[in-house]
Write an enzyme that holds these catalytic residues in place. Sequence first.
Site, mmCIF file in Angstrom:
data_model
loop_
_atom_site.group_PDB
_atom_site.id
_atom_site.type_symbol
_atom_site.label_atom_id
_atom_site.label_comp_id
_atom_site.label_asym_id
_atom_site.label_seq_id
_atom_site.Cartn_x
_atom_site.Cartn_y
_atom_site.Cartn_z
ATOM 1 N N CYS A 1 1.086 -1.047 0.286
ATOM 2 C CA CYS A 1 0.052 0.126 0.116
ATOM 3 C C CYS A 1 0.644 1.371 -0.421
ATOM 4 O O CYS A 1 0.215 2.331 -0.323
ATOM 5 C CB CYS A 1 -0.892 -0.016 1.014
ATOM 6 S SG CYS A 1 -1.811 -1.808 1.486
ATOM 7 N N ASN B 1 -10.308 0.148 -0.112
ATOM 8 C CA ASN B 1 -8.803 0.603 -0.005
ATOM 9 C C ASN B 1 -8.252 -0.347 -1.295
ATOM 10 O O ASN B 1 -8.191 -1.267 -1.587
ATOM 11 C CB ASN B 1 -8.040 -0.702 1.275
ATOM 12 C CG ASN B 1 -6.825 -0.373 1.025
ATOM 13 O OD1 ASN B 1 -5.537 0.206 0.220
ATOM 14 N ND2 ASN B 1 -6.227 -0.568 1.986
ATOM 15 N N HIS C 1 -3.162 7.390 2.278
ATOM 16 C CA HIS C 1 -4.348 6.015 1.797
ATOM 17 C C HIS C 1 -4.906 5.811 2.536
ATOM 18 O O HIS C 1 -5.249 5.889 3.079
ATOM 19 C CB HIS C 1 -2.737 4.760 2.531
ATOM 20 C CG HIS C 1 -2.900 3.616 1.876
ATOM 21 N ND1 HIS C 1 -3.349 3.262 0.853
ATOM 22 C CD2 HIS C 1 -3.085 2.407 2.967
ATOM 23 C CE1 HIS C 1 -3.862 2.097 0.534
ATOM 24 N NE2 HIS C 1 -3.601 1.642 2.111
#
Length: 320
Positions: free
Chosen positions: A114, A277, A247
């Site tokens: 990520c 996500n 993020h």
Amino acid sequence: MRSVIAGCGGYLPARCLSNAALAAEYGLDTSDDWIVERTGIRQRHIAAPGETASSMGTAAARQALERAGIAAEAVDAVIVATSTPDSAFPATAVRIQQQLGITRGFGFDLAAACTGFVYALGMADSLMRTGQARCVLVIGTEIFSRILDWSDRGTCVLFGDGAGAVVLTAEQDSDRGILSTHLHSDGRHGDILLVEGGPGSTGGSGLLRMAGKEVFRHAVSKLAGVVDEALAANGMGHADLRWLVPHQANLRIIEAMGKKLGLPRERVVVTVDRHANTSAASIPLALAEAAGRGLIERGDTVVLEAIGGGLTWGAALLRF
């Protein structure tokens, strides 16, 4: 020499799956209320069978180039952050090169889960500061729907598919651009968020596994630390920040970071409710949406931050 963001682009698959539809389709013991309360996620986009990381990345790159007013032929390098490449090799970056019709320069993939987009931005900035490239495409593209265990409600409700891209151009003595990037990793925590096996040397199922509480425990402290590190490196404080583009993993983490930085909610870009996500794609997707809506304006000071499997974490401070 500064690396200036000349254009941002994003791509989301057409299929949009709500929490309720996800629970019904996969027979999960969960509900919209349960997912929203714990994560802030209301829906996610799922790639069609024929879509790939490269096809989605290409679509995001095309939009970024169009918004920048730059032809693909001007691109010196393509850097792709992904945990779900088209294949072990060749790199997804060179497939995107081919799809864009680029026959010069170079391309490579980068794996930092990520945090991948922040890492890729740092690599691009380094190349441009040393004169090895003057125009770089930085892309985050992910199809996490293909590495999820759809019987595990603790992970499958969290992720979605998508791609985001930025075009960086080199400008001499500019007051805009990337001010600094700050990258970290600590392999001692590698097993709390990982994909078991896959196409590499270990074999296995290739499905994502996560110890959610452990990841959450690390997230806010490490993210707050690296953002403060970036600000200190540039002689700035929280009051100098105009925007946080984090993020997009969990709304509670995002809100906690906004409070730590003293930013009002309207200065924190949030897309996790609609995108879920999307791993390395989440920051460039959020950036593309905010820039496309005219929220982030020229000269605004922006911080990007992320944490992911590895553990990896990092931040980039820039003037838009």
